[in-house]
Design a protein around this motif. Structure first.
Motif, PDB file in Angstrom:
ATOM      1  N   UNK A 255       0.814  -1.218   0.000  1.00 11.61           N
ATOM      2  CA  UNK A 255       0.000   0.000   0.000  1.00 11.61           C
ATOM      3  C   UNK A 255       0.847   1.267   0.000  1.00 11.61           C
ATOM      4  N   UNK A 256       2.150   1.155   0.233  1.00 15.05           N
ATOM      5  CA  UNK A 256       3.039   2.321   0.199  1.00 15.05           C
ATOM      6  C   UNK A 256       3.455   2.666  -1.230  1.00 15.05           C
ATOM      7  N   UNK A 257       2.982   1.902  -2.210  1.00 14.39           N
ATOM      8  CA  UNK A 257       3.392   2.130  -3.587  1.00 14.39           C
ATOM      9  C   UNK A 257       2.241   2.637  -4.453  1.00 14.39           C
ATOM     10  N   UNK A 258       1.335   3.393  -3.824  1.00 14.89           N
ATOM     11  CA  UNK A 258       0.261   4.070  -4.538  1.00 14.89           C
ATOM     12  C   UNK A 258       0.603   5.534  -4.791  1.00 14.89           C
ATOM     13  N   UNK A 259       1.570   6.040  -4.043  1.00 16.76           N
ATOM     14  CA  UNK A 259       2.006   7.436  -4.189  1.00 16.76           C
ATOM     15  C   UNK A 259       2.662   7.626  -5.551  1.00 16.76           C
ATOM     16  N   UNK A 260       2.417   8.748  -6.194  1.00 21.20           N
ATOM     17  CA  UNK A 260       2.812   8.959  -7.582  1.00 21.20           C
ATOM     18  C   UNK A 260       4.292   8.702  -7.841  1.00 21.20           C
ATOM     19  N   UNK A 261       5.177   9.198  -6.965  1.00 19.57           N
ATOM     20  CA  UNK A 261       6.606   9.077  -7.264  1.00 19.57           C
ATOM     21  C   UNK A 261       7.164   7.686  -6.988  1.00 19.57           C
ATOM     22  N   UNK A 262       6.372   6.814  -6.366  1.00 14.89           N
ATOM     23  CA  UNK A 262       6.776   5.405  -6.206  1.00 14.89           C
ATOM     24  C   UNK A 262       5.646   4.470  -6.640  1.00 14.89           C
ATOM     25  N   UNK A 263       4.822   4.949  -7.562  1.00 18.86           N
ATOM     26  CA  UNK A 263       3.653   4.177  -7.993  1.00 18.86           C
ATOM     27  C   UNK A 263       4.071   2.966  -8.824  1.00 18.86           C
ATOM     28  N   UNK A 264       3.512   1.817  -8.485  1.00 15.56           N
ATOM     29  CA  UNK A 264       3.753   0.588  -9.242  1.00 15.56           C
ATOM     30  C   UNK A 264       2.403   0.058  -9.725  1.00 15.56           C
TER      31      UNK A 264
END
Length: 215
Positions: free
Chosen positions: A6-15
């Motif tokens: 869930x920490x990879x929803x942010x735009x600069x670390x989006x997967x």
């Protein structure tokens, strides 16, 4: 485990597809499985780099199997992970939330390596890069460099000793800018050093800023 997918929803670390339901009846690893494997490996690797083996094991032993804190968890580890105020300053923690966004220094570290591995895959015919129809493939270097430099800034302020001013530098054609850090916020190394009675500082690692040509 300190962070999750869930920490990879942010735009600069989006997967993409990292939080979708995995496919059923397929032997191909989903994005969720691949990302979770990367988190498991790189999270431990990063913590080990500044705490050493014994402290790292002690930290991870504070968690239940589902990732929640044990009732007996020590305050110093909760402070390291979830943040605390000390000496009039704010340590955000290894993970924290800003509104609906989950943010973590660990996520930037994981993202850097995940992007590198996800860009090209190994097959029986060698290393291959997937080509999507009506799209242009670009190297992941700029995204990697951006994630890494954000990681370094959260880790030790971008190697800047005095952080009460701003300046910029053209380094190998890439303009790097450092803005003054708020006086009530501290980097990971700031926090560890200021609380050396709680944490052994003999294992601290140091990282440098990079640009896309370094990759």
């Amino acid at each position: 485990m300190i962070i999750d997918i869930s920490y990879f929803l942010k735009k600069d670390v989006f997967i993409p597809n990292a939080v979708a339901q995995p496919s059923i009846g397929s032997n191909t690893p989903t994005s969720i499985i691949q990302l979770q494997a990367e988190i498991d490996e790189k999270e431990y690797e990063f913590i080990l780099s500044f705490l050493g083996y014994e402290q790292t094991e002690e930290l991870f032993n504070q968690f239940e199997a589902d990732g929640t804190w044990k009732v007996s968890a020590l305050l110093k580890w909760k402070n390291l992970v979830d943040g605390t105020e000390f000496n009039g300053k704010k340590w955000e923690g290894l993970r924290y939330s800003a509104g609906t966004q989950k943010i973590s220094i660990i996520a930037y570290y994981v993202f850097f390596y995940y992007l590198k591995e996800d860009f090209a895959t190994y097959s029986t015919t060698g290393i291959q890069v997937a080509q999507a129809e009506n799209s242009t493939t670009q190297l992941p270097n700029e995204k990697q460099a951006s994630a890494w430099n954000k990681f370094v800034n959260m880790y030790d302020g971008g190697n800047i000793q005095e952080r009460n001013y701003s300046f910029s530098s053209n380094w190998n054609g890439l303009m790097l800018r450092w803005n003054s850090r708020q006086r009530n916020q501290v980097s990971l190394l700031d926090f560890i050093r200021a609380n050396s009675d709680d944490y052994d500082t003999n294992f601290l690692s140091y990282y440098g800023l990079i640009n896309s040509t370094n990759l």
